[in-house]
Design a protein around this motif. Structure first.
Motif, PDB file in Angstrom:
ATOM      1  N   PRO A 234      56.389  38.522 -52.110  1.00 29.52           N
ATOM      2  CA  PRO A 234      55.627  37.424 -51.491  1.00 29.52           C
ATOM      3  C   PRO A 234      56.538  36.264 -51.106  1.00 29.52           C
ATOM      4  N   VAL A 235      56.292  35.714 -49.933  1.00 34.56           N
ATOM      5  CA  VAL A 235      57.086  34.588 -49.453  1.00 34.56           C
ATOM      6  C   VAL A 235      56.222  33.344 -49.290  1.00 34.56           C
ATOM      7  N   SER A 236      55.123  33.461 -48.530  1.00 34.36           N
ATOM      8  CA  SER A 236      54.308  32.282 -48.237  1.00 34.36           C
ATOM      9  C   SER A 236      52.902  32.709 -47.827  1.00 34.36           C
ATOM     10  N   THR A 237      52.056  31.694 -47.688  1.00 36.94           N
ATOM     11  CA  THR A 237      50.678  31.900 -47.233  1.00 36.94           C
ATOM     12  C   THR A 237      50.456  31.061 -45.983  1.00 36.94           C
ATOM     13  N   VAL A 238      49.921  31.652 -44.931  1.00 39.55           N
ATOM     14  CA  VAL A 238      49.702  30.931 -43.677  1.00 39.55           C
ATOM     15  C   VAL A 238      48.725  29.785 -43.910  1.00 39.55           C
ATOM     16  N   SER A 239      49.142  28.583 -43.518  1.00 39.50           N
ATOM     17  CA  SER A 239      48.324  27.395 -43.747  1.00 39.50           C
ATOM     18  C   SER A 239      47.838  26.743 -42.453  1.00 39.50           C
ATOM     19  N   TYR A 240      48.469  27.085 -41.296  1.00 39.96           N
ATOM     20  CA  TYR A 240      48.074  26.441 -40.032  1.00 39.96           C
ATOM     21  C   TYR A 240      48.412  27.366 -38.872  1.00 39.96           C
ATOM     22  N   VAL A 241      47.445  27.555 -37.984  1.00 42.44           N
ATOM     23  CA  VAL A 241      47.644  28.334 -36.759  1.00 42.44           C
ATOM     24  C   VAL A 241      47.036  27.560 -35.600  1.00 42.44           C
ATOM     25  N   SER A 242      47.855  27.270 -34.565  1.00 48.53           N
ATOM     26  CA  SER A 242      47.388  26.533 -33.387  1.00 48.53           C
ATOM     27  C   SER A 242      47.518  27.429 -32.168  1.00 48.53           C
ATOM     28  N   ASN A 243      46.371  27.831 -31.599  1.00 52.86           N
ATOM     29  CA  ASN A 243      46.360  28.664 -30.390  1.00 52.86           C
ATOM     30  C   ASN A 243      46.106  27.786 -29.165  1.00 52.86           C
ATOM     31  N   ASP A 244      47.099  26.982 -28.840  1.00 53.78           N
ATOM     32  CA  ASP A 244      47.005  26.099 -27.683  1.00 53.78           C
ATOM     33  C   ASP A 244      47.462  26.876 -26.454  1.00 53.78           C
ATOM     34  N   GLU A 245      46.536  27.158 -25.547  1.00 53.36           N
ATOM     35  CA  GLU A 245      46.851  27.974 -24.384  1.00 53.36           C
ATOM     36  C   GLU A 245      47.861  27.309 -23.466  1.00 53.36           C
ATOM     37  N   SER A 246      48.025  25.988 -23.587  1.00 50.96           N
ATOM     38  CA  SER A 246      48.993  25.301 -22.730  1.00 50.96           C
ATOM     39  C   SER A 246      50.428  25.524 -23.187  1.00 50.96           C
ATOM     40  N   ARG A 247      50.596  26.076 -24.359  1.00 49.97           N
ATOM     41  CA  ARG A 247      51.932  26.348 -24.881  1.00 49.97           C
ATOM     42  C   ARG A 247      52.225  27.837 -24.769  1.00 49.97           C
ATOM     43  N   GLU A 248      53.505  28.123 -24.638  1.00 45.90           N
ATOM     44  CA  GLU A 248      53.905  29.521 -24.478  1.00 45.90           C
ATOM     45  C   GLU A 248      53.723  30.306 -25.780  1.00 45.90           C
ATOM     46  N   PHE A 249      54.005  29.642 -26.903  1.00 46.63           N
ATOM     47  CA  PHE A 249      53.885  30.300 -28.201  1.00 46.63           C
ATOM     48  C   PHE A 249      52.948  29.497 -29.106  1.00 46.63           C
ATOM     49  N   ALA A 250      52.338  30.197 -30.023  1.00 48.59           N
ATOM     50  CA  ALA A 250      51.456  29.548 -30.997  1.00 48.59           C
ATOM     51  C   ALA A 250      52.294  28.848 -32.063  1.00 48.59           C
ATOM     52  N   ARG A 251      51.737  27.768 -32.609  1.00 45.37           N
ATOM     53  CA  ARG A 251      52.394  27.078 -33.718  1.00 45.37           C
ATOM     54  C   ARG A 251      51.805  27.603 -35.024  1.00 45.37           C
ATOM     55  N   VAL A 252      52.673  28.116 -35.862  1.00 39.92           N
ATOM     56  CA  VAL A 252      52.219  28.708 -37.125  1.00 39.92           C
ATOM     57  C   VAL A 252      53.068  28.130 -38.252  1.00 39.92           C
ATOM     58  N   TYR A 253      52.383  27.602 -39.265  1.00 34.20           N
ATOM     59  CA  TYR A 253      53.046  27.095 -40.462  1.00 34.20           C
ATOM     60  C   TYR A 253      52.511  27.865 -41.673  1.00 34.20           C
ATOM     61  N   SER A 254      53.344  27.933 -42.705  1.00 32.27           N
ATOM     62  CA  SER A 254      52.911  28.553 -43.952  1.00 32.27           C
ATOM     63  C   SER A 254      53.452  27.764 -45.137  1.00 32.27           C
ATOM     64  N   THR A 255      52.819  27.969 -46.296  1.00 34.91           N
ATOM     65  CA  THR A 255      53.201  27.275 -47.527  1.00 34.91           C
ATOM     66  C   THR A 255      53.874  28.262 -48.471  1.00 34.91           C
ATOM     67  N   PRO A 256      55.085  27.945 -48.956  1.00 39.41           N
ATOM     68  CA  PRO A 256      55.765  28.875 -49.879  1.00 39.41           C
ATOM     69  C   PRO A 256      54.915  29.161 -51.105  1.00 39.41           C
ATOM     70  N   ILE A 257      54.932  30.413 -51.543  1.00 41.04           N
ATOM     71  CA  ILE A 257      54.205  30.788 -52.752  1.00 41.04           C
ATOM     72  C   ILE A 257      54.974  30.365 -53.996  1.00 41.04           C
ATOM     73  N   ALA A 258      56.299  30.449 -53.968  1.00 40.81           N
ATOM     74  CA  ALA A 258      57.122  30.023 -55.104  1.00 40.81           C
ATOM     75  C   ALA A 258      56.994  28.524 -55.315  1.00 40.81           C
ATOM     76  N   LEU A 259      57.139  28.098 -56.561  1.00 39.24           N
ATOM     77  CA  LEU A 259      57.038  26.669 -56.889  1.00 39.24           C
ATOM     78  C   LEU A 259      58.396  26.014 -56.627  1.00 39.24           C
ATOM     79  N   ILE A 260      58.651  25.699 -55.370  1.00 42.60           N
ATOM     80  CA  ILE A 260      59.970  25.213 -54.960  1.00 42.60           C
ATOM     81  C   ILE A 260      60.335  23.907 -55.655  1.00 42.60           C
ATOM     82  N   ASP A 261      59.374  23.052 -55.903  1.00 44.10           N
ATOM     83  CA  ASP A 261      59.667  21.743 -56.502  1.00 44.10           C
ATOM     84  C   ASP A 261      59.621  21.770 -58.029  1.00 44.10           C
ATOM     85  N   ARG A 262      59.387  22.942 -58.642  1.00 42.14           N
ATOM     86  CA  ARG A 262      59.316  23.024 -60.110  1.00 42.14           C
ATOM     87  C   ARG A 262      60.084  24.234 -60.627  1.00 42.14           C
ATOM     88  N   LEU A 263      61.208  24.507 -60.011  1.00 41.15           N
ATOM     89  CA  LEU A 263      61.984  25.678 -60.414  1.00 41.15           C
ATOM     90  C   LEU A 263      62.693  25.412 -61.725  1.00 41.15           C
TER      91      LEU A 263
END
Length: 304
Positions: A234-263
């Motif tokens: 596991p790497v991350s979970t998708v948190s945001y998807v923007s299907n803006d037709e005016s853009r060539e590609f969709a904007r996709v963000y995800s949140t890391p599953i690992a606790l990066i700030d509490r390692l």
């Protein structure tokens, strides 16, 4: 002629009389118990005087006992307070040990392919540069660590080894802006590239087609492409998807599953069997793993 001083009974006669009377009183008291009642009256008469004479001693004894008892109570109370503090401190230590034990159990129980070997490491320091997401761990070349070795925690992928010293190593995290890892959508196998954004709670996915089948909540796992990361972690979970037709590609963000700030505790994955997952570190002088790392955009292509 009358004498000036009349001569009375001599002292000897008086002594004899007194002794004779005493002997009579003793005889009658012993044989007939004639003075028991009179003796009781005398005892009752003298008792208040005895109590009065004994009062100072009793008062001093009472005061001494009370002062001693008060001091003892104060000392015992102080000792109980110290014991309570010690017990609280021990309770906190036990709670910390319990939490660390739970983390280690969770870490060792993380999903791991049978052909991969694992080694436990602990975080030594975190890079203070806000634009560089890197940490230093307590494993090095003496423990069999090598550059590019994947690193995970109990939940998911954390990053990979960037530099190796003799007794410590530097790990670059998946959220670092110069890092990228090939991933796929667990639901349908769609392949993406998860690039670090410089924020510990976000990964960027560039060049995603507008028609790509990806939704918020999809879990992204390592695809195994590039040979750096084993497939299926596991790497991350998708948190945001923007299907803006005016853009060539969709904007996709995800949140890391690992606790990066509490390692704290990490697993280093390897195809080579280490001496022990808790192997002691070498005592040789380490190379400096804190040296500056160039922030090149070409690093992303090299690490996946």
């Amino acid at each position: 002629m009358n004498p000036i001083f009349k001569q009375g009974t001599s002292p000897l006669h008086r002594l004899v009389l007194v002794l004779f009377c005493s002997a009579l009183l003793i005889f009658f008291d012993h044989k007939m118990a004639s003075f028991e009642t009179f003796r009781g009256y005398l005892q009752s008469l003298v008792s208040p005087l005895q109590y009065l004479a004994n009062t100072p001693k009793q008062a001093m004894t009472w005061a001494s006992e009370n002062i001693t008892t008060h001091r003892r109570l104060l000392a015992e109370n102080q000792q109980y307070r110290l014991n309570e503090l010690q017990f609280h401190e021990q309770t906190m230590q036990l709670e910390i040990i319990k939490q660390e034990n739970d983390r280690l159990r969770s870490l060792l129980a993380s999903p791991l392919r049978s052909e991969l070997k694992k080694m436990v490491a602990e975080t030594l320091s975190v890079d203070s540069d806000p634009y560089s997401h890197q940490i230093v761990i307590n494993r090095g070349a003496g423990d069999g660590v090598y550059e590019g070795q994947p690193v995970i925690d109990a939940l998911g992928v954390v990053g990979q080894i960037l530099h190796v010293g003799q007794t410590s190593s530097r790990v670059i995290l998946i959220t670092d802006i110069s890092h990228a890892v090939p991933v796929r959508v667990k639901r349908n196998g769609l392949r993406l590239l998860a690039a670090g954004s410089g924020h510990i709670d976000r990964l960027n996915h560039n060049f995603v087609s507008q028609s790509a089948d990806i939704k918020v909540g999809d879990v992204l796992v390592t695809s195994g492409l590039g040979g750096k990361y084993p497939e299926g972690y596991p790497v991350s979970t998708v948190s945001y998807v923007s299907n803006d037709e005016s853009r060539e590609f969709a904007r996709v963000y995800s949140t890391p599953i690992a606790l990066i700030d509490r390692l704290r505790y990490l697993l280093l994955l390897s195809n080579e069997e280490p001496m022990s997952i808790f192997a002691p570190k070498s005592q040789k002088v380490a190379d400096d793993p804190m040296r500056e790392v160039p922030n090149s955009t070409n690093k992303a292509a090299e690490r996946h």
